[in-house]
Design an enzyme around this catalytic site. Sequence first.
Site, PDB file in Angstrom:
ATOM      1  N   SER A 107       0.840  -1.193   0.000  1.00 31.30           N
ATOM      2  CA  SER A 107       0.000   0.000   0.000  1.00 31.30           C
ATOM      3  C   SER A 107       0.880   1.249   0.000  1.00 31.30           C
ATOM      4  O   SER A 107       1.621   1.462  -0.945  1.00 31.30           O
ATOM      5  CB  SER A 107      -0.970  -0.047   1.181  1.00 31.30           C
ATOM      6  OG  SER A 107      -2.005   0.899   1.031  1.00 31.30           O
TER       7      SER A 107
ATOM      8  N   GLU B  47      -9.672  -5.433  -3.054  1.00 29.24           N
ATOM      9  CA  GLU B  47      -9.026  -4.252  -2.501  1.00 29.24           C
ATOM     10  C   GLU B  47      -9.912  -3.532  -1.469  1.00 29.24           C
ATOM     11  O   GLU B  47     -10.255  -4.102  -0.462  1.00 29.24           O
ATOM     12  CB  GLU B  47      -8.576  -3.318  -3.634  1.00 29.24           C
ATOM     13  CG  GLU B  47      -7.356  -3.829  -4.378  1.00 29.24           C
ATOM     14  CD  GLU B  47      -6.090  -3.907  -3.533  1.00 29.24           C
ATOM     15  OE1 GLU B  47      -6.040  -3.269  -2.458  1.00 29.24           O
ATOM     16  OE2 GLU B  47      -5.139  -4.603  -3.951  1.00 29.24           O
TER      17      GLU B  47
ATOM     18  N   HIS C 184      -7.850  -5.635   0.515  1.00 29.40           N
ATOM     19  CA  HIS C 184      -6.613  -4.904   0.758  1.00 29.40           C
ATOM     20  C   HIS C 184      -5.992  -5.395   2.061  1.00 29.40           C
ATOM     21  O   HIS C 184      -6.666  -5.478   3.083  1.00 29.40           O
ATOM     22  CB  HIS C 184      -6.934  -3.407   0.864  1.00 29.40           C
ATOM     23  CG  HIS C 184      -5.746  -2.500   0.789  1.00 29.40           C
ATOM     24  ND1 HIS C 184      -5.010  -2.324  -0.348  1.00 29.40           N
ATOM     25  CD2 HIS C 184      -5.171  -1.698   1.727  1.00 29.40           C
ATOM     26  CE1 HIS C 184      -4.041  -1.446  -0.130  1.00 29.40           C
ATOM     27  NE2 HIS C 184      -4.110  -1.053   1.129  1.00 29.40           N
TER      28      HIS C 184
END
Length: 564
Positions: A215, A345, A462
């Site tokens: 990220s 995600e 995510h």
Amino acid sequence: MALRVIDVITSFSGLLFLLTLGSSNAANQTIIVDTTLGAIKGLQMETRLGAKFWSFRGIRFAEPPVGDLRFRNPQPVKAWKPQVFDATQDGPMCPQITETRRSMLSEDCLRLNIYTKSLNSSSQLRPVIVYLHPGGFYLFSGISLDAGAQNFLDRDIVLVTLNYRLGSLGFLALGREEAPGNMGLKDQVMALRWIQQHVEKFGGDPKSVTLWGYSAGGMSVGLHMMSPMSKGLFHRAIMQSGSPLAQFRYSSNQSVLAERQARLLKCPVRPVEDMMKCLKEKPMLDFVDTAGGMFEFELNPGLNWMPVVEVNGSQEKFLIEDPYRAMQNGHIHRVPLITGITEYEFYYGAYDSLRNETERRRFNENFSKYAPIYFFYERETANSRRISEEIRSFYFQNTTLEFPRSLERFGELYADVVGFENHRFLNMVSKHIPVYSYLFSYKGRYSTFRNPETNQTHGAMHLDELWYLLYLPEITPLFKKEDPEDLVIERLSRMWYEFAKKSDPNNCTDEYLKNLKWPLYDNRNKQFLEIGNDLNVRTNGIFLERMQLWDRLFPIEDMINKNL
């Protein structure tokens, strides 16, 4: 986008001293490594499968960035000889929003952790993997609660995790030497320099360093590939669910954000010298307590503190060119790369937004105002309104957003913010370097998102593949051989290890990878590896139809010309 009296001392090769408490319990065994800075004491631990390894946690790699060093480039750590540095437990976290870990926060947080199986200098040095944590540049850390080594250390690597300054303390950017910005990224550079100088004492090969980030950490890795400060400090790269090339813009400062911080701390905004003097004198916890007020509403925009291009001052500069222009011109460090995303995600962001009446009303009543804030593109221009209209038409056919009817498409929109970052970087960087692309689709028992109505996981979100590479004790148990997660742990950790060792994740002699034939990405066939219950090579790109929309909305030529 946003969580330990020593009885016997025995000399070993003049460099290491094994210290025990007279017990065979691994938790009681410590060791001392001698470095040019001074001795460092570590602790023996066990991997998830029971192998022994040494941990050295909370090692200071830079001087504490306090007083006049606040907001400035990090300074090399001073030697601590003749004392022994106790690295048997975690150091502090960098200041950030937290309710449960406030006692763990300190500005003296520029610490790294080293995990290694062997310290025998006569054996072959092992590849080093350096992990940069996620958190939107304002959350999380590299401490063992956020990045435990128990999964990865079943592979023959040296793993380094680290902290870097966050929020205003790490990214306050006035475009001048007193606060140039990018301090958190320069902290990462300082850690990489420390590793080059000292990792060999821990069994690591300084000539074989893989820089791995997730990220915001993945975005950081992409920026290190463009930074003159990072040249020669790493030799391979892994970027997971994050990239520096997307729909957002770069500037040379974030003065509006700096002034917001000053007002929240009751500091003058003008002249700048008085503002900086006041900000340097404020207690660390004042920055923590006002961090929530730094956002426009709730925690939006998720990318609030941004890296900047440094155009002024005599300080060593991390970014000297707009990332889009640097990539277009090939001004990058040419290292092999793995890059990829998860299937869903930020789907959970869509779930929360649609269930929240206030947020749902924002999108329904003024999509063109709020979409750019949530999804990080230009605001309040004719072009911005056009982009918003096209997004609303493509994903929702201009219908009213409702829960749960609109959830699937809204989830795709949230996911595509990260998907486009990956897509844009992948297609530009693959012209210069060898790249392996992946989509992680494994639906596990543990996930960043669990549907509160069914108590079931939905799919790969995510952060979800991190649970298999790193151990986060507050999120999952320590998986054992008999657990269903074992196979994905073995596959992921072995692919990442093979790549760190030889720039190629394939190994036909490995029992877990013998059927793997992961090809390099090319822009014609757009091959990628889908990592699910099985490992399958796919072609034609990841979510290509959706990515074609984003390519059309944010053409490369416009991003280069409209940035710095």
